[in-house]
Design a protein around this motif. Sequence first.
Motif, PDB file in Angstrom:
ATOM      1  N   MET A   1       0.836  -1.189   0.000  1.00 46.94           N
ATOM      2  CA  MET A   1       0.000   0.000   0.000  1.00 46.94           C
ATOM      3  C   MET A   1       0.876   1.246   0.000  1.00 46.94           C
ATOM      4  O   MET A   1       1.831   1.328   0.763  1.00 46.94           O
ATOM      5  N   LYS A   2       0.529   2.190  -0.847  1.00 47.21           N
ATOM      6  CA  LYS A   2       1.205   3.476  -0.853  1.00 47.21           C
ATOM      7  C   LYS A   2       0.221   4.543  -0.411  1.00 47.21           C
ATOM      8  O   LYS A   2      -0.965   4.468  -0.716  1.00 47.21           O
ATOM      9  N   THR A   3       0.726   5.533   0.290  1.00 47.05           N
ATOM     10  CA  THR A   3      -0.117   6.636   0.721  1.00 47.05           C
ATOM     11  C   THR A   3      -0.357   7.566  -0.458  1.00 47.05           C
ATOM     12  O   THR A   3       0.586   7.950  -1.152  1.00 47.05           O
ATOM     13  N   TYR A   4      -1.628   7.929  -0.661  1.00 49.29           N
ATOM     14  CA  TYR A   4      -1.970   8.810  -1.766  1.00 49.29           C
ATOM     15  C   TYR A   4      -1.734  10.257  -1.359  1.00 49.29           C
ATOM     16  O   TYR A   4      -2.120  10.681  -0.269  1.00 49.29           O
ATOM     17  N   SER A   5      -1.120  11.015  -2.229  1.00 51.99           N
ATOM     18  CA  SER A   5      -0.912  12.437  -2.014  1.00 51.99           C
ATOM     19  C   SER A   5      -1.358  13.179  -3.270  1.00 51.99           C
ATOM     20  O   SER A   5      -0.842  12.931  -4.360  1.00 51.99           O
ATOM     21  N   ALA A   6      -2.322  14.070  -3.112  1.00 50.21           N
ATOM     22  CA  ALA A   6      -2.887  14.782  -4.261  1.00 50.21           C
ATOM     23  C   ALA A   6      -1.887  15.793  -4.814  1.00 50.21           C
ATOM     24  O   ALA A   6      -1.066  16.350  -4.084  1.00 50.21           O
ATOM     25  N   LYS A   7      -1.972  16.026  -6.115  1.00 51.90           N
ATOM     26  CA  LYS A   7      -1.166  17.049  -6.763  1.00 51.90           C
ATOM     27  C   LYS A   7      -1.999  18.322  -6.871  1.00 51.90           C
ATOM     28  O   LYS A   7      -3.232  18.276  -6.849  1.00 51.90           O
ATOM     29  N   ALA A   8      -1.342  19.444  -7.014  1.00 48.08           N
ATOM     30  CA  ALA A   8      -2.042  20.720  -7.093  1.00 48.08           C
ATOM     31  C   ALA A   8      -2.978  20.776  -8.298  1.00 48.08           C
ATOM     32  O   ALA A   8      -4.036  21.406  -8.247  1.00 48.08           O
ATOM     33  N   SER A   9      -2.638  20.105  -9.374  1.00 48.77           N
ATOM     34  CA  SER A   9      -3.470  20.118 -10.578  1.00 48.77           C
ATOM     35  C   SER A   9      -4.737  19.274 -10.420  1.00 48.77           C
ATOM     36  O   SER A   9      -5.675  19.426 -11.196  1.00 48.77           O
ATOM     37  N   GLU A  10      -4.768  18.398  -9.427  1.00 49.70           N
ATOM     38  CA  GLU A  10      -5.925  17.526  -9.218  1.00 49.70           C
ATOM     39  C   GLU A  10      -6.989  18.128  -8.308  1.00 49.70           C
ATOM     40  O   GLU A  10      -8.054  17.559  -8.154  1.00 49.70           O
ATOM     41  N   ILE A  11      -6.702  19.261  -7.685  1.00 49.11           N
ATOM     42  CA  ILE A  11      -7.627  19.854  -6.726  1.00 49.11           C
ATOM     43  C   ILE A  11      -8.777  20.531  -7.467  1.00 49.11           C
ATOM     44  O   ILE A  11      -8.556  21.341  -8.373  1.00 49.11           O
ATOM     45  N   GLN A  12      -9.990  20.180  -7.080  1.00 45.33           N
ATOM     46  CA  GLN A  12     -11.192  20.806  -7.634  1.00 45.33           C
ATOM     47  C   GLN A  12     -11.971  21.426  -6.485  1.00 45.33           C
ATOM     48  O   GLN A  12     -12.345  20.736  -5.538  1.00 45.33           O
ATOM     49  N   LYS A  13     -12.211  22.719  -6.598  1.00 44.94           N
ATOM     50  CA  LYS A  13     -12.911  23.431  -5.534  1.00 44.94           C
ATOM     51  C   LYS A  13     -14.364  23.662  -5.913  1.00 44.94           C
ATOM     52  O   LYS A  13     -14.675  23.990  -7.037  1.00 44.94           O
ATOM     53  N   LYS A  14     -15.249  23.480  -4.921  1.00 40.70           N
ATOM     54  CA  LYS A  14     -16.672  23.721  -5.098  1.00 40.70           C
ATOM     55  C   LYS A  14     -17.074  24.894  -4.212  1.00 40.70           C
ATOM     56  O   LYS A  14     -16.307  25.326  -3.350  1.00 40.70           O
ATOM     57  N   TRP A  15     -18.271  25.418  -4.429  1.00 44.71           N
ATOM     58  CA  TRP A  15     -18.813  26.493  -3.614  1.00 44.71           C
ATOM     59  C   TRP A  15     -20.006  25.965  -2.833  1.00 44.71           C
ATOM     60  O   TRP A  15     -20.892  25.328  -3.396  1.00 44.71           O
ATOM     61  N   PHE A  16     -20.019  26.228  -1.533  1.00 42.53           N
ATOM     62  CA  PHE A  16     -21.130  25.841  -0.676  1.00 42.53           C
ATOM     63  C   PHE A  16     -21.728  27.081  -0.040  1.00 42.53           C
ATOM     64  O   PHE A  16     -21.025  28.071   0.191  1.00 42.53           O
ATOM     65  N   ILE A  17     -23.014  27.029   0.268  1.00 44.44           N
ATOM     66  CA  ILE A  17     -23.682  28.121   0.959  1.00 44.44           C
ATOM     67  C   ILE A  17     -24.321  27.568   2.222  1.00 44.44           C
ATOM     68  O   ILE A  17     -24.832  26.447   2.232  1.00 44.44           O
ATOM     69  N   VAL A  18     -24.239  28.352   3.298  1.00 48.37           N
ATOM     70  CA  VAL A  18     -24.781  27.956   4.588  1.00 48.37           C
ATOM     71  C   VAL A  18     -25.652  29.082   5.119  1.00 48.37           C
ATOM     72  O   VAL A  18     -25.242  30.246   5.109  1.00 48.37           O
ATOM     73  N   ASP A  19     -26.854  28.742   5.579  1.00 49.04           N
ATOM     74  CA  ASP A  19     -27.725  29.718   6.238  1.00 49.04           C
ATOM     75  C   ASP A  19     -27.534  29.552   7.732  1.00 49.04           C
ATOM     76  O   ASP A  19     -27.866  28.515   8.305  1.00 49.04           O
ATOM     77  N   ALA A  20     -26.984  30.567   8.397  1.00 48.23           N
ATOM     78  CA  ALA A  20     -26.632  30.475   9.817  1.00 48.23           C
ATOM     79  C   ALA A  20     -27.796  30.811  10.742  1.00 48.23           C
ATOM     80  O   ALA A  20     -27.629  30.734  11.960  1.00 48.23           O
TER      81      ALA A  20
END
Length: 147
Positions: A1-20
């Motif tokens: 087993m190898k530990t997975y480490s994400a690359k900067a090019s693989e990061i996908q950001k989403k937007w979330f909204i929260v009603d407080a």
Amino acid sequence: MKTYSAKASEIQKKWFIVDAEGKTLGRLATQIAYVLRGKHKPTFTPHMDMGDNVVVINAAKVKLSANKELTKLYHRHTGFFGGLKTQTAAEIRATQPERLLELAVKGMLPHNRLGDECYRHLKVYAGAEHPHVSQKPEALPERTIKN
């Protein structure tokens, strides 16, 4: 087993909204910090900013448990001798209501450059209006943290 480490090019950001509105300050802040850090993703990598963007609306209507509105104190220093300024949560809510949630979330993020980078992705608004409609934010799932 190898530990997975994400690359900067693989990061996908989403937007979330929260009603407080009507939510408890600390419980809400932990969920927001968890998403800002990126721990809800299966590809979480501790040394990278994996988190998503979070928009919080109605921050002025967040609840504080027990008698914390009057007894919880927030301290800051001007940098001058004897410059310690202390305010209660009620005083901060009267002048800058979004500040309560910002301070709670910032305290739950790492206290280094990575935490500063994650904190940049938090947008807090006192009312129901926000300028991030074009990003099409999704509702944050109710339970992002497993107890």
